[in-house]
Write an enzyme that holds these catalytic residues in place. Structure first.
Site, PDB file in Angstrom:
ATOM      1  N   SER A 142     -57.367  63.108  28.584  1.00  9.81           N
ATOM      2  CA  SER A 142     -58.633  63.160  29.335  1.00  9.81           C
ATOM      3  C   SER A 142     -59.050  64.597  29.576  1.00  9.81           C
ATOM      4  CB  SER A 142     -58.468  62.460  30.684  1.00  9.81           C
ATOM      5  OG  SER A 142     -59.656  62.572  31.441  1.00  9.81           O
ATOM      6  N   TYR A 156     -53.087  61.212  37.920  1.00  6.80           N
ATOM      7  CA  TYR A 156     -53.740  60.944  36.631  1.00  6.80           C
ATOM      8  C   TYR A 156     -53.807  62.231  35.805  1.00  6.80           C
ATOM      9  CZ  TYR A 156     -57.562  59.300  33.524  1.00  6.80           C
ATOM     10  OH  TYR A 156     -58.349  58.944  32.444  1.00  6.80           O
TER      11      TYR A 156
HETATM   12  N1  NAP Z   1     -63.859  56.116  30.840  1.00  9.54           N
HETATM   13  C1  NAP Z   1     -63.682  57.420  30.934  1.00  9.54           C
HETATM   14  O1  NAP Z   1     -64.573  58.129  31.461  1.00  9.54           O
HETATM   15  C2  NAP Z   1     -62.458  58.071  30.384  1.00  9.54           C
HETATM   16  C3  NAP Z   1     -62.443  59.469  30.263  1.00  9.54           C
HETATM   17  C4  NAP Z   1     -61.307  60.088  29.745  1.00  9.54           C
HETATM   18  C5  NAP Z   1     -60.209  59.335  29.374  1.00  9.54           C
HETATM   19  N2  NAP Z   1     -60.236  57.982  29.515  1.00  9.54           N
HETATM   20  C6  NAP Z   1     -59.061  57.233  29.094  1.00  9.54           C
HETATM   21  O2  NAP Z   1     -59.452  56.330  28.082  1.00  9.54           O
HETATM   22  C7  NAP Z   1     -58.515  55.253  28.032  1.00  9.54           C
HETATM   23  C8  NAP Z   1     -59.289  53.940  27.983  1.00  9.54           C
HETATM   24  O3  NAP Z   1     -59.964  53.781  29.202  1.00  9.54           O
HETATM   25  P1  NAP Z   1     -61.398  53.071  29.297  1.00  9.54           P
HETATM   26  O4  NAP Z   1     -62.351  54.078  29.775  1.00  9.54           O
HETATM   27  O5  NAP Z   1     -61.683  52.310  28.077  1.00  9.54           O
HETATM   28  O6  NAP Z   1     -61.127  52.113  30.554  1.00  9.54           O
HETATM   29  P2  NAP Z   1     -60.996  50.544  30.701  1.00  9.54           P
HETATM   30  O7  NAP Z   1     -62.183  49.866  30.104  1.00  9.54           O
HETATM   31  O8  NAP Z   1     -60.667  50.312  32.120  1.00  9.54           O
HETATM   32  O9  NAP Z   1     -59.732  50.201  29.777  1.00  9.54           O
HETATM   33  C9  NAP Z   1     -58.431  50.462  30.163  1.00  9.54           C
HETATM   34  C10 NAP Z   1     -57.550  49.646  29.252  1.00  9.54           C
HETATM   35  O10 NAP Z   1     -56.180  49.936  29.551  1.00  9.54           O
HETATM   36  C11 NAP Z   1     -55.490  48.706  29.736  1.00  9.54           C
HETATM   37  N3  NAP Z   1     -54.394  48.891  30.677  1.00  9.54           N
HETATM   38  C12 NAP Z   1     -54.462  49.432  31.919  1.00  9.54           C
HETATM   39  N4  NAP Z   1     -53.246  49.408  32.493  1.00  9.54           N
HETATM   40  C13 NAP Z   1     -52.406  48.819  31.590  1.00  9.54           C
HETATM   41  C14 NAP Z   1     -51.043  48.501  31.602  1.00  9.54           C
HETATM   42  N5  NAP Z   1     -50.268  48.779  32.666  1.00  9.54           N
HETATM   43  N6  NAP Z   1     -50.507  47.902  30.512  1.00  9.54           N
HETATM   44  C15 NAP Z   1     -51.276  47.589  29.448  1.00  9.54           C
HETATM   45  N7  NAP Z   1     -52.580  47.897  29.372  1.00  9.54           N
HETATM   46  C16 NAP Z   1     -53.139  48.488  30.442  1.00  9.54           C
HETATM   47  C17 NAP Z   1     -56.553  47.741  30.266  1.00  9.54           C
HETATM   48  O11 NAP Z   1     -56.208  46.421  29.943  1.00  9.54           O
HETATM   49  P3  NAP Z   1     -55.632  45.319  30.952  1.00  9.54           P
HETATM   50  O12 NAP Z   1     -56.306  45.499  32.262  1.00  9.54           O
HETATM   51  O13 NAP Z   1     -55.963  44.030  30.259  1.00  9.54           O
HETATM   52  O14 NAP Z   1     -54.155  45.585  30.987  1.00  9.54           O
HETATM   53  C18 NAP Z   1     -57.747  48.162  29.439  1.00  9.54           C
HETATM   54  O15 NAP Z   1     -57.728  47.523  28.185  1.00  9.54           O
HETATM   55  C19 NAP Z   1     -57.625  55.415  29.247  1.00  9.54           C
HETATM   56  O16 NAP Z   1     -56.402  56.000  28.873  1.00  9.54           O
HETATM   57  C20 NAP Z   1     -58.404  56.363  30.129  1.00  9.54           C
HETATM   58  O17 NAP Z   1     -57.559  57.071  30.996  1.00  9.54           O
HETATM   59  C21 NAP Z   1     -61.331  57.333  30.004  1.00  9.54           C
END
Ligand code: NAP
Length: 250
Positions: A142, A156
């Site tokens: 991130s 985080y």
């Molecule tokens: N959105 C942003 O602005 C942003 C920015 C920088 C980085 N990121 C990173 O991008 C990645 C994807 O995030 P996103 O934005 O797509 O958010 P999201 O829509 O909330 O997706 C998060 C995913 O991670 C899974 N997950 C969470 N905890 C888990 C666990 N303990 N075991 C297995 N799966 C788990 C969730 O699935 P379940 O709930 O079904 O387990 C979901 O599929 C993350 O690593 C996040 O930190 C996001």
């Protein structure tokens, strides 16, 4: 068809960036092995991919659980005959708050899901990639923890920065085996993780040179590049797909 015939694990596939990536990889010819905790969302995505003549299987579980990471690799090998790459993307912000007020349990949980999961993933994926004579791993890090100190996100940030350090070490340890390892650093992306608070979205947009947040499909494109042979000389990188977030002060 950048990933034709390759088998790729995608975690965090039930939502947001991971779901967009799973669809994009499958459209590009990959056999995808989908992971996350929510079975119903994974089943729905597998159905969507297979109805479009793609190849997908899923296994629900928690990425902070070591055996689950091993089982995802076993599933890839059993179902598709081997593993060629992984988008280790599952993550959570966890409960946010200043460090002095943070419960130790929260710190441990956030590190377990965002960082220790990466260790477990690599531990089982690297031997499988060796059997395939190489491959590519991508860890979702991130901008938080790399270029921005975001108040309330100490655990985080530490976890996401830790992934970059682990990425660099893995890249040097396994480069000679034809295994590339990269971290992908998305900027603010419109997923459930970003919540629904429009004022927060407005603030986050302002952090970016592009003055907007990313669509999940835009981050998926960057992951596709890192997993594909087009990135054949890219390893050990912390690749920004951050809309200019890291170079913006005004
Ligand atoms: N959105 C942003 O602005 C942003 C920015 C920088 C980085 N990121 C990173 O991008 C990645 C994807 O995030 P996103 O934005 O797509 O958010 P999201 O829509 O909330 O997706 C998060 C995913 O991670 C899974 N997950 C969470 N905890 C888990 C666990 N303990 N075991 C297995 N799966 C788990 C969730 O699935 P379940 O709930 O079904 O387990 C979901 O599929 C993350 O690593 C996040 O930190 C996001």
């Amino acid at each position: 068809m950048e990933l034709q015939g390759k088998t790729i694990i995608v975690t965090g596939a039930s939502s947001g960036i991971g779901a967009a990536a799973a669809l994009l990889f499958a459209t590009n010819g990959a056999n995808v092995v989908l992971g996350a905790r929510r079975q119903r969302e994974l089943d729905r995505l597998v159905g969507q991919i297979t109805q479009s003549n793609g190849n997908a299987v899923c296994l629900a579980g928690d990425v902070s659980d070591e055996p689950y990471n091993r089982e995802l690799v076993n599933l890839a090998e059993r179902q598709f005959g081997g593993l060629d790459g992984a988008f280790n993307n599952a993550g959570t912000t966890g409960a946010m708050g200043p460090i002095p007020e943070m419960e130790t349990r929260t710190w441990q949980d956030v590190l377990a899901v965002n960082l220790t999961s990466g260790f477990f993933a690599a531990k089982y994926q690297i031997p499988a990639l060796r059997k395939s004579s190489g491959g590519s791993l991508v860890f979702t890090s991130s901008f938080v923890g790399h270029t921005i100190g975001f108040p309330g996100m100490g655990a985080y940030a530490a976890a996401k920065a830790g992934l970059i350090g682990m990425t660099q070490v893995l890249a040097t340890e396994h480069g000679a085996e034809g295994i590339r390892v990269n971290a992908l650093l998305p900027g603010g992306t419109m997923t459930p993780m970003a919540g629904e608070d429009v004022d927060f979205h407005e603030m986050v947009r302002g952090f970016h040179a592009l003055k907007r947040m990313a669509e999940p499909s835009e981050i998926a494109q960057a992951a596709l590049f890192l997993l594909s042979d087009r990135a054949s000389f890219v390893t050990g990188s912390a690749m920004l797909a951050d809309g200019g977030n890291s170079i913006t002060k005004l």
